[in-house]
Design a protein around this motif. Structure first.
Motif, short mmCIF file in Angstrom:
data_model
loop_
_atom_site.label_atom_id
_atom_site.label_comp_id
_atom_site.label_asym_id
_atom_site.label_seq_id
_atom_site.Cartn_x
_atom_site.Cartn_y
_atom_site.Cartn_z
N ILE A 134 0.04 -7.96 4.11
CA ILE A 134 -0.31 -6.59 3.76
C ILE A 134 0.76 -5.65 4.28
CG2 ILE A 134 -2.02 -4.76 4.04
CD1 ILE A 134 -4.10 -7.02 4.55
N GLY A 135 1.37 -4.91 3.39
CA GLY A 135 2.35 -3.90 3.77
C GLY A 135 1.70 -2.53 3.78
N SER A 136 1.63 -1.92 4.95
CA SER A 136 0.95 -0.63 5.04
C SER A 136 1.72 0.36 5.90
CB SER A 136 -0.45 -0.80 5.65
OG SER A 136 -1.08 0.46 5.76
N ALA A 154 -3.70 -13.48 8.12
CA ALA A 154 -3.19 -12.20 7.61
C ALA A 154 -2.02 -11.76 8.47
CB ALA A 154 -4.28 -11.13 7.63
N ILE A 155 -0.98 -11.31 7.82
CA ILE A 155 0.18 -10.72 8.48
C ILE A 155 0.32 -9.31 7.93
CG2 ILE A 155 2.65 -10.87 8.95
CD1 ILE A 155 2.38 -13.91 8.21
N VAL A 156 0.27 -8.33 8.81
CA VAL A 156 0.33 -6.94 8.39
C VAL A 156 1.69 -6.37 8.77
CG1 VAL A 156 -0.71 -4.65 8.57
CG2 VAL A 156 -2.16 -6.70 8.71
N ALA A 157 2.45 -5.95 7.76
CA ALA A 157 3.70 -5.24 7.97
C ALA A 157 3.33 -3.76 8.03
CB ALA A 157 4.68 -5.51 6.83
N ALA A 196 0.80 -1.22 0.00
CA ALA A 196 0.00 0.00 0.00
C ALA A 196 0.83 1.27 0.00
CB ALA A 196 -0.94 0.00 1.21
N SER A 197 2.15 1.15 0.12
CA SER A 197 2.98 2.35 0.14
C SER A 197 2.99 3.03 -1.22
CB SER A 197 4.42 1.98 0.51
OG SER A 197 5.25 3.13 0.45
N ALA A 198 2.91 4.34 -1.20
CA ALA A 198 3.02 5.11 -2.44
C ALA A 198 4.45 5.09 -2.97
CB ALA A 198 2.58 6.55 -2.20
N ARG A 199 5.41 4.77 -2.10
CA ARG A 199 6.82 4.74 -2.48
C ARG A 199 7.22 3.33 -2.90
NH1 ARG A 199 9.85 6.75 2.62
NH2 ARG A 199 11.61 6.07 1.36
N HIS A 200 8.14 3.26 -3.84
CA HIS A 200 8.76 1.99 -4.18
C HIS A 200 10.17 1.96 -3.60
CE1 HIS A 200 5.43 1.75 -7.06
NE2 HIS A 200 5.58 0.44 -6.92
N ASP A 201 11.01 2.88 -4.03
CA ASP A 201 12.37 2.94 -3.52
C ASP A 201 12.35 3.49 -2.10
OD1 ASP A 201 13.29 2.03 -5.96
OD2 ASP A 201 13.66 4.05 -6.74
N GLY A 202 13.02 2.80 -1.21
CA GLY A 202 13.14 3.27 0.16
C GLY A 202 11.91 3.04 1.01
N THR A 248 7.57 -6.24 4.15
CA THR A 248 6.69 -7.23 3.51
C THR A 248 7.54 -8.29 2.80
OG1 THR A 248 4.95 -5.60 3.24
CG2 THR A 248 4.83 -7.51 1.82
N GLN A 249 8.59 -7.86 2.11
CA GLN A 249 9.46 -8.83 1.43
C GLN A 249 10.14 -9.75 2.44
OE1 GLN A 249 9.78 -9.47 -1.96
NE2 GLN A 249 10.76 -11.27 -1.05
N ARG A 250 10.54 -9.21 3.56
CA ARG A 250 11.18 -10.05 4.58
C ARG A 250 10.20 -11.07 5.14
NH1 ARG A 250 13.71 -6.92 8.98
NH2 ARG A 250 14.64 -8.93 9.46
N ILE A 251 8.94 -10.71 5.26
CA ILE A 251 7.92 -11.67 5.71
C ILE A 251 7.77 -12.78 4.67
CG2 ILE A 251 5.45 -11.97 6.18
CD1 ILE A 251 5.56 -9.08 7.42
N LEU A 252 7.73 -12.40 3.40
CA LEU A 252 7.63 -13.42 2.35
C LEU A 252 8.84 -14.35 2.36
CD1 LEU A 252 6.16 -11.43 -0.65
CD2 LEU A 252 5.02 -13.14 0.72
N ASP A 253 10.03 -13.78 2.57
CA ASP A 253 11.24 -14.60 2.66
C ASP A 253 11.13 -15.60 3.81
OD1 ASP A 253 12.24 -13.14 0.51
OD2 ASP A 253 13.57 -11.90 1.75
N ARG A 254 10.51 -15.17 4.89
CA ARG A 254 10.33 -16.04 6.06
C ARG A 254 9.31 -17.14 5.76
NH1 ARG A 254 12.16 -17.71 11.03
NH2 ARG A 254 10.47 -18.02 12.48
#
Length: 193
Positions: free
Chosen positions: A88-90, A131-134, A10-16, A23-29
């Motif tokens: 969900i990354g928020s 559901a896991i919310v980052a 849900a972040s408006a930002r991609h870089d940084g 969220t990516q770290r949760i998926l890696d886990r």
């Protein structure tokens, strides 16, 4: 192992973006076999009068235009149904969730499809999912009286039947980034794959 994850960013930002990184770290886990990715930085339209009229028209009576109006909503709901786990990354924007995530909620909360009304009150129809919310913030402490994001997300997920909700928070990053990352790391390590 989780078979299928629906990843929602849900972040408006991609870089940084802290929430995207978390969220990516949760998926890696979790190491899922399959990931469905929904990036809400690519705007989700807000519901309007045409959407409401289409939604409340019985399915067998909808016009082609009404079916087209609900096509994205149907797709978003199908993504949830296909997933065992939602990640969900928020970020917290101005004490709440990003507008695009609220638009997603409005698109997926549909009576008779993701919840139903009963004599005992609304009943969610998407039970059995996790559901896991980052969740990240610059200054808002997750769980504090000024956090209108985490409680809302827990409630709306429960409303559609997803009651197994965990949070991995990197909050108050502008206050103490090291402590925030340490807390998020501990929560991440505690997650069961």
């Amino acid at each position: 192992m989780t078979n299928t994850v629906l990843r929602i960013d849900a972040s408006a930002r991609h870089d940084g973006s802290e929430s995207r990184a978390l969220t990516q770290r949760i998926l890696d886990r979790l190491q899922p076999e399959r990931v469905i990715h929904r990036d809400l930085a690519k705007a989700i339209p807000t519901i309007d009068g045409d959407w409401l009229a289409a939604n409340w028209t019985p399915e067998d009576q909808r016009t082609e235009a009404q079916r087209e109006t609900l096509a994205l909503s149907d797709t978003l709901i199908d993504e949830i149904k296909a997933a065992d786990t939602l990640v969900i990354g928020s970020p917290i924007y101005n004490f709440g969730i990003p507008a695009t995530l609220k638009a997603w909620v409005d698109q997926i909360a549909r009576a008779g499809i993701t919840f139903k009304y009963t004599e005992a009150g609304p009943q969610g129809l998407l039970a059995g999912k996790r559901a896991i919310v980052a969740i990240t913030s610059g200054g808002t402490q997750v769980g504090s009286e000024i956090d209108f994001a985490s409680g809302y997300l827990r409630h709306v997920l429960g409303f559609v039947g997803i009651t197994d909700v965990q949070f991995v928070a990197a909050d108050q990053l502008m206050v103490d980034a090291d402590a925030s990352h340490a807390k998020a790391n501990a929560a991440l390590e505690a997650l069961a794959a």
